[in-house]
Write a protein that holds these residues in place. Structure first.
Motif, PDB file in Angstrom:
ATOM      1  N   MET A 295       0.933  -1.187  -0.097  1.00 30.06           N
ATOM      2  CA  MET A 295      -0.053   0.110  -0.086  1.00 30.06           C
ATOM      3  C   MET A 295       0.938   1.331   0.030  1.00 30.06           C
ATOM      4  N   LYS A 296       0.113   2.223  -0.614  1.00 33.03           N
ATOM      5  CA  LYS A 296       1.002   3.658  -0.430  1.00 33.03           C
ATOM      6  C   LYS A 296       0.306   4.719   0.381  1.00 33.03           C
ATOM      7  N   VAL A 297       1.168   5.403   0.998  1.00 27.14           N
ATOM      8  CA  VAL A 297       0.582   6.203   2.090  1.00 27.14           C
ATOM      9  C   VAL A 297       1.454   7.651   1.684  1.00 27.14           C
ATOM     10  N   ALA A 298       0.629   8.689   1.265  1.00 28.29           N
ATOM     11  CA  ALA A 298       1.272   9.955   1.096  1.00 28.29           C
ATOM     12  C   ALA A 298       1.321  10.909   2.523  1.00 28.29           C
ATOM     13  N   PHE A 299       2.539  11.569   2.770  1.00 26.67           N
ATOM     14  CA  PHE A 299       2.448  12.538   3.948  1.00 26.67           C
ATOM     15  C   PHE A 299       2.727  13.692   3.398  1.00 26.67           C
ATOM     16  N   LEU A 300       2.029  15.058   3.851  1.00 27.82           N
ATOM     17  CA  LEU A 300       2.110  16.264   3.478  1.00 27.82           C
ATOM     18  C   LEU A 300       2.767  17.240   4.604  1.00 27.82           C
ATOM     19  N   GLY A 301       3.525  17.932   4.321  1.00 30.75           N
ATOM     20  CA  GLY A 301       3.878  18.928   5.345  1.00 30.75           C
ATOM     21  C   GLY A 301       3.081  19.959   5.756  1.00 30.75           C
ATOM     22  N   ASP A 302       3.554  20.939   6.536  1.00 36.12           N
ATOM     23  CA  ASP A 302       2.508  21.914   6.920  1.00 36.12           C
ATOM     24  C   ASP A 302       1.987  22.778   5.926  1.00 36.12           C
ATOM     25  N   VAL A 303       0.636  22.895   6.160  1.00 35.64           N
ATOM     26  CA  VAL A 303      -0.149  23.470   4.677  1.00 35.64           C
ATOM     27  C   VAL A 303      -0.483  25.135   5.086  1.00 35.64           C
ATOM     28  N   HIS A 304      -0.726  25.370   6.410  1.00 32.96           N
ATOM     29  CA  HIS A 304      -1.144  26.812   6.476  1.00 32.96           C
ATOM     30  C   HIS A 304      -2.062  27.276   5.943  1.00 32.96           C
ATOM     31  N   GLY A 305      -3.114  26.516   5.825  1.00 27.78           N
ATOM     32  CA  GLY A 305      -4.483  26.967   5.098  1.00 27.78           C
ATOM     33  C   GLY A 305      -4.575  26.843   3.631  1.00 27.78           C
ATOM     34  N   CYS A 306      -3.488  26.405   2.874  1.00 30.68           N
ATOM     35  CA  CYS A 306      -3.361  26.205   1.436  1.00 30.68           C
ATOM     36  C   CYS A 306      -4.005  24.796   0.993  1.00 30.68           C
ATOM     37  N   VAL A 307      -5.266  24.457   1.560  1.00 31.66           N
ATOM     38  CA  VAL A 307      -5.664  23.014   1.504  1.00 31.66           C
ATOM     39  C   VAL A 307      -5.954  22.798   0.100  1.00 31.66           C
ATOM     40  N   LEU A 308      -6.147  23.759  -0.988  1.00 29.62           N
ATOM     41  CA  LEU A 308      -6.570  23.078  -2.368  1.00 29.62           C
ATOM     42  C   LEU A 308      -5.209  22.906  -2.917  1.00 29.62           C
ATOM     43  N   HIS A 309      -4.116  23.403  -2.630  1.00 31.77           N
ATOM     44  CA  HIS A 309      -3.017  23.046  -3.056  1.00 31.77           C
ATOM     45  C   HIS A 309      -2.657  21.674  -2.653  1.00 31.77           C
ATOM     46  N   ALA A 310      -3.010  21.325  -1.322  1.00 28.93           N
ATOM     47  CA  ALA A 310      -2.643  19.927  -0.697  1.00 28.93           C
ATOM     48  C   ALA A 310      -3.427  19.098  -1.472  1.00 28.93           C
ATOM     49  N   LEU A 311      -4.847  19.186  -1.758  1.00 33.23           N
ATOM     50  CA  LEU A 311      -5.638  18.453  -2.448  1.00 33.23           C
ATOM     51  C   LEU A 311      -5.094  18.137  -3.957  1.00 33.23           C
ATOM     52  N   GLY A 312      -4.916  19.330  -4.555  1.00 34.03           N
ATOM     53  CA  GLY A 312      -4.293  19.065  -5.927  1.00 34.03           C
ATOM     54  C   GLY A 312      -3.275  18.396  -5.970  1.00 34.03           C
ATOM     55  N   ALA A 313      -2.063  18.554  -5.021  1.00 26.88           N
ATOM     56  CA  ALA A 313      -0.713  17.668  -5.042  1.00 26.88           C
ATOM     57  C   ALA A 313      -1.058  16.305  -4.981  1.00 26.88           C
ATOM     58  N   ALA A 314      -1.891  16.076  -3.871  1.00 25.51           N
ATOM     59  CA  ALA A 314      -2.127  14.562  -3.665  1.00 25.51           C
ATOM     60  C   ALA A 314      -2.656  13.690  -4.824  1.00 25.51           C
ATOM     61  N   VAL A 315      -3.781  14.556  -5.464  1.00 23.00           N
ATOM     62  CA  VAL A 315      -4.195  13.957  -6.754  1.00 23.00           C
ATOM     63  C   VAL A 315      -3.147  13.852  -7.999  1.00 23.00           C
ATOM     64  N   LEU A 316      -2.368  14.803  -7.973  1.00 29.56           N
ATOM     65  CA  LEU A 316      -1.436  14.792  -9.044  1.00 29.56           C
ATOM     66  C   LEU A 316      -0.332  13.751  -8.842  1.00 29.56           C
ATOM     67  N   LEU A 317       0.124  13.295  -7.578  1.00 25.22           N
ATOM     68  CA  LEU A 317       0.934  12.516  -7.001  1.00 25.22           C
ATOM     69  C   LEU A 317       0.479  11.042  -7.683  1.00 25.22           C
ATOM     70  N   ALA A 318      -0.598  11.070  -7.408  1.00 26.37           N
ATOM     71  CA  ALA A 318      -1.316   9.320  -7.682  1.00 26.37           C
ATOM     72  C   ALA A 318      -1.240   9.373  -9.089  1.00 26.37           C
ATOM     73  N   ARG A 319      -1.723  10.386  -9.846  1.00 33.96           N
ATOM     74  CA  ARG A 319      -1.789  10.398 -11.313  1.00 33.96           C
ATOM     75  C   ARG A 319      -0.284   9.910 -11.925  1.00 33.96           C
ATOM     76  N   HIS A 320       0.539  11.057 -11.585  1.00 31.12           N
ATOM     77  CA  HIS A 320       1.833  10.849 -12.175  1.00 31.12           C
ATOM     78  C   HIS A 320       2.794   9.719 -11.581  1.00 31.12           C
ATOM     79  N   ARG A 321       2.341   9.356 -10.688  1.00 35.05           N
ATOM     80  CA  ARG A 321       3.130   8.033 -10.137  1.00 35.05           C
ATOM     81  C   ARG A 321       2.293   6.752 -10.745  1.00 35.05           C
ATOM     82  N   ARG A 322       1.256   6.762 -11.295  1.00 33.82           N
ATOM     83  CA  ARG A 322       0.373   5.828 -11.548  1.00 33.82           C
ATOM     84  C   ARG A 322       0.216   4.981 -10.463  1.00 33.82           C
ATOM     85  N   ILE A 323      -0.303   5.348  -9.322  1.00 38.79           N
ATOM     86  CA  ILE A 323      -0.498   4.588  -8.079  1.00 38.79           C
ATOM     87  C   ILE A 323      -1.851   4.896  -7.392  1.00 38.79           C
TER      88      ILE A 323
END
Length: 292
Positions: free
Chosen positions: A1-29
């Motif tokens: 299984m794959k687990v992503a960890f995100l650093g301090d977001v400080h309110g930038c939650v849409l960047h966090a969501l977008g980054a997680a989606v693109l991570l899954a897509r680009h890594r094909r996981i």
């Protein structure tokens, strides 16, 4: 299984969501879990911001995105639903820049894990909780050790110290262990967390708070990693030196853990620069992104 960890977001939650989606897509996981290490920036309104959040929020409009999530437009709701079609809801623990009183109120009658927004995309985990996440026994301990300002939750810390050594696979904290780094000649980290790591001996420890990539570091059987801030500020407020004027996701602010191989890596992929801007259109980012 794959687990992503995100650093301090400080309110930038849409960047966090977008980054997680693109991570899954680009890594094909498939991401089986996404965990954010505190300082999500969970405040019910800008009036409840603490002083540092208010100061940096004035420079970076994206730090107000958490408030947009609390009262989402139809366009934002569309983007969030698209994201949740590809990644699981994000778990997060308390940092030192959250409204702790507000978060505690959300948990009343709801248990140790509760959503904080109406779309259920961010779910807060109380300090001291141990849960099975992606087949791993994961312990959560937020806040920081800092006398006169804030301290680790003593009851939560004691509960984890009472757990059997080796009973936890992954420890997620906001603060880091003592001696992890130094700043202006001051040693950084928490002695209490060092003792906790030495006692629990999890295979993996992940933290944030200090806003820079730091690891791997070894503490007995434990390998520890600290994540960078997801969206560094536009400029250094002390001398106005440009830091991140385009508000891009920083390399080293995301970690990827493979529970089968036990490998952990910092993500430094070029597509991180695609997740940027003061007012990120999540639906456009996800709808227009490719997996190339």
């Amino acid at each position: 299984m794959k687990v992503a960890f995100l650093g301090d977001v400080h309110g930038c939650v849409l960047h966090a969501l977008g980054a997680a989606v693109l991570l899954a897509r680009h890594r094909r996981i498939r991401l089986d879990a996404v965990i954010q290490v505190g300082d999500l920036g969970a405040f019910p309104s800008a009036e409840r911001w603490d002083e540092p959040s208010r100061r940096f929020g004035a420079e970076g409009p994206a730090q107000s995105d958490f408030f947009r999530l609390l009262d989402p437009s139809s366009r934002l709701g569309e983007g969030v639903r698209m994201a949740l079609g590809e990644i699981p809801p994000l778990l997060f623990l308390s940092g030192n820049h959250e409204d702790h009183e507000w978060l505690a109120g959300l948990h009343r009658g709801r248990g140790a894990v509760t959503p904080v927004d109406p779309l259920g995309v961010f779910q807060h985990v109380v300090c001291g909780h141990i849960a099975e996440v992606a087949g791993q026994r994961v312990a959560f301990l937020g806040r920081v050790e800092l006398d006169g300002y804030m301290d680790l939750d003593p009851d939560a810390h004691d509960r984890l110290l009472a757990a059997e050594p080796g009973s936890v696979d992954v420890l997620v904290t906001h603060d880091g262990p003592y001696g992890m780094s130094s700043w202006r000649g001051v040693t950084q980290g928490s002695r209490k967390l060092s003792r906790l790591i030495e006692h629990l001996q999890p295979r993996l420890h992940v933290s944030g708070h200090y806003h820079h990539q730091n690891g791997p570091r070894r503490y007995g059987a434990t390998v520890s990693y600290a994540l960078a801030q997801l969206i560094p500020p536009k400029r250094d407020l002390r001398d106005s030196t440009p830091v991140n004027p385009r508000q891009q996701v920083a390399p080293g602010s995301i970690g990827l853990f493979d529970t089968r191989t036990l490998d952990f890596e910092y993500v430094h992929d070029s597509w991180l620069a695609d997740v940027r801007g003061d007012r990120l259109d999540l639906a456009a980012l996800i709808g227009g992104a490719s997996s190339g």
